[in-house]
Design an enzyme around this catalytic site. Structure first.
Site: not given
Ligand code: GLA
Ligand code: GLA
Length: 681
Positions: A173, A322, A370
């Site tokens: 990301e 994801e 998280e």
């Molecule tokens: C993003 C990140 C993951 C995680 C998710 C949680 O997509 O890439 O590592 O933190 O968010 O929703």
């Protein structure tokens, strides 16, 4: 003649081949893939077997691993410990689970940033980012790139020919840029390459304005917050190019060692606009994105548009890298999706051209940032309730895989999406309620309900295959894009421009012609004045009577064959009785400009009109509104995916009997409960 047909057919087939060929496939399951984000480095190895057995039982076909594991891979500089990763790949293999390896560069280890503090980014407020979170690196820093290439190359040397490794994710990301002096110097160099002389740059940015005139390249700042529109735009272009070269650095390091069978991607974030995704995606083998709902429930239209956006980056199938196992941890209210909704969401992904859906994450670490995020296994290591639903998805992917293999979304309608236009509007919205993505989605929603598939592509994409092209709020129209659109209309295409189109050029300067700038002559009409609205304005005409909110553009026309489609009613005096939408036929094609904001009813009517003008028939137009239909075709197949997003059961009567791919029987109608899905062919 016969030969010609054969050539065309061959061309068509070759168009379809990359759809399957560019995406990774596992040695075990060839088409639709279910995945999970797994973090073996967070657990004792003695636990891995239990995890992988539960994954295998849930029909999980691949894991993505390693994308934050740098401190476990290289605990001290130059001291590589990759054996554990190899053991994790082997353990997965024993369970017929393939692996996508993430390069760990979104989380540099502490030794790295302490020894080379220049690799840490400087935030917009001038403070240095630090260790302890993630994405704290400076994407333009040469030392960071050297270290990133090194770790990527090490991984590729070890796993580049590993049969169980099917692909790579670069970093994670992308998003944080840096505001340090070294980056500023690079930006100035980049501007020099683009504008050649300061005179040219000064003229094109109208820097005489507020004495912004630059006498030395070193005087040009990185804009923070507001700034000259030319400077703002070029900073974004620089940021995009720098993400591209940041990524390229790692792709080259991997490609030097990896089998071409292994495909490379990065996980994008939907409408996120920190960089131009068309710029960054061009070096990838396939696109992917992280699909999260956050608060609330799945909006199949908006999420559908986001899939289509992602499919448009490389104009072929993509992955959902994801997605949430029901719930996230970062929203104001992290509500759980309803029972059945996670499954509906997975099929929404597939319907729009995803070939894989990966759940984030498998099991939450006992500590770390998280802890509350959705998972498939609880902290106790046993399945949580949504595990069974994910297992069902995996079983269904295996069943439906052969039917969907080699298929994609085939659209005759395209919507144009342009980062420069979105930035330009968002920097100067003029009416805070004018959201360019909302504008796009409002057209998308009505058109998709009729056409059932819509592509979302760049304004420079090849448009020849589309009967209808709609460009919502295409504010910044480069000469290249203007040429593309004009050629499209002149070769028989139907182009619809909407509010705020073609006001700006490639420097984010106002065009010295009225909107739609370089297309005004082709349209035979122009925008006399725009108005940000404080109260709704009535509109009436070809698409019925309605109410225009937020924004209105007063049109006038000079060409005798340009026709008025809609007019404004009584409002601020200026708009009263003036044209709100006009159209002109150009040979077999047409160009239309919609200056009004359309409400639900007039938008639906306008979409019907556009389809008719373009010679397109709505597909299954009698489906209830609650039912979403997605169609995938190719390889001689046509597969229909129906989903009920309403609360009450709905019955769909089919135009002819079809095979139910999941149950195996032949059906002439199907009844779906809420979140019910039927896959028919
Ligand atoms: C993003 C990140 C993951 C995680 C998710 C949680 O997509 O890439 O590592 O933190 O968010 O929703
Ligand atoms: C102030 C400034 C002007 C201009 C106007 C715009 O009055 O003095 O330079 O920015 O606002 O409304």
């Amino acid at each position: 003649m016969l030969k010609k047909v054969a050539i065309c057919f061959a061309l068509l087939i070759s168009l379809f081949v990359p759809v399957a060929a560019q995406l990774p496939s596992t040695p075990y399951s060839p088409s639709l893939l279910l995945g999970a984000a797994w973090y073996p480095e967070q657990w004792p190895e003695s636990r891995w077997e239990a995890d992988l057995s539960l994954m295998e039982a849930a029909h999980i076909h691949f894991v993505r691993i390693n994308e934050f594991a740098w401190s476990s891979l290289e605990p001290r500089e130059g001291d590589y410990e990759l054996d554990w990763l190899d053991r994790a790949v082997r353990a997965a293999e024993r369970h017929h689970i393939a692996v996508v390896i993430g390069t760990p560069t979104a989380a540099p280890p502490a030794w790295l940033t302490s020894k080379y503090p220049e690799t840490l980014r400087t935030m917009a407020d001038g403070r240095k980012d630090g260790h302890g979170n993630r994405a704290q690196f400076n994407w333009s820093n040469p030392k960071y790139r050297e270290l990133a290439a090194k770790i990527a190359a090490r991984l590729a040397e070890r796993f580049g020919n590993d049969a169980n490794v099917i692909g790579w994710q670069i970093d994670n990301e992308y998003g944080n840029e840096s505001y340090d002096a070294q980056t500023q110097a690079q930006f100035q160099q980049w501007l020099r390459g683009k504008y050649k002389t300061l005179e040219n740059l000064n003229a094109r940015w109208t820097t005489a304005y507020w004495s912004e005139t630059y006498q030395d390249w070193a005087q040009i700042p990185i804009p923070v917050g507001s700034g000259n529109p030319g400077l703002l735009l070029q900073w974004k272009e620089f940021v995009s190019d720098t993400w591209r070269s940041y990524q390229r650095n790692q792709i080259d390091a991997i490609r030097a060692h990896a089998d071409p069978r292994q495909k490379i991607t990065t996980n994008m974030m939907g409408w996120f606009d920190a960089f131009d995704h068309y710029t960054v995606a061009q070096d990838l083998d396939f696109a992917s994105w992280d699909n999260y709902v956050g608060t609330g429930h799945l909006d199949p239209v908006r999420t559908g548009a986001t899939h289509d956006l992602t499919r448009g980056f490389l104009r072929r199938n993509f992955w959902v890298m994801e997605t949430q196992p029901g719930v996230v941890n970062w929203s104001p209210n992290n509500n759980m999706l309803d029972k059945g909704e996670v499954r509906a969401m997975a099929w929404n992904d597939i319907g729009h051209g995803a070939d894989a859906v990966e759940f984030w994450q498998w099991r939450s670490a006992l500590n770390g940032q998280e802890q509350y995020h959705g998972v498939l296994l609880g902290a106790d290591g046993t399945p949580v309730p949504v595990y069974d639903e994910v297992k069902q998805i995996g079983a269904e992917f295996e069943k439906a895989g052969p039917a969907l293999d080699g298929t994609s979304v085939d659209s005759q309608v395209a919507i144009l999406q342009d980062y420069e236009s979105r930035w330009a509007i968002n920097w100067q919205r003029h009416n805070s309620a004018f959201d360019p993505v909302d504008a796009l989605v409002s057209y998308y929603a009505s058109l998709r309900a009729l056409a059932r598939s819509v592509d979302i592509v760049a304004d420079t994409a090849p448009l020849g295959r589309y009967k209808l092209v709609v460009a919502p709020a295409l504010n910044l129209l480069t000469p290249e894009a203007a040429k593309n659109l004009e050629a499209y209309v002149r070769s028989g295409g139907h182009l619809v421009l909407t509010q705020r189109s073609a006001l700006k050029d490639e420097d984010n300067s106002l065009y010295p012609q009225r909107q739609p700038g370089p297309l005004a002559e082709l349209l035979g009409a122009r925008v006399e004045q725009w108005y940000s609205l404080d109260k709704p304005v009535p509109i009436d005409g070809e698409w019925g009577a309605g109410e225009n909110r937020i924004w209105a553009e007063q049109l006038s026309f000079s060409a005798p064959e340009t026709r008025t489609l809609m007019r404004y009613g009584k409002s601020n005096g200026w708009l009263d009785g003036q044209p709100a939408a006009v159209t002109r036929s150009v040979g077999q094609g047409s160009i239309t400009y919609i200056g009004a904001g359309l409400d639900g009813k007039t938008m639906k009517a306008a979409a019907k009109w556009m389809m008719r003008e373009a010679g397109l028939n709505p597909i299954m137009s009698d489906l209830p509104d609650d039912i979403d239909l997605a169609i995938r075709s190719g390889n001689g197949k046509r597969v229909f995916i129906f989903t009920n997003y309403g609360v009450s059961p709905r019955t769909i009567t089919l135009p002819s009997p079809m095979e139910d791919v999941l149950t195996g029987g032949t059906v002439s109608s199907v009844t779906l409960p809420q979140y019910g899905v039927a896959i028919l062919r």
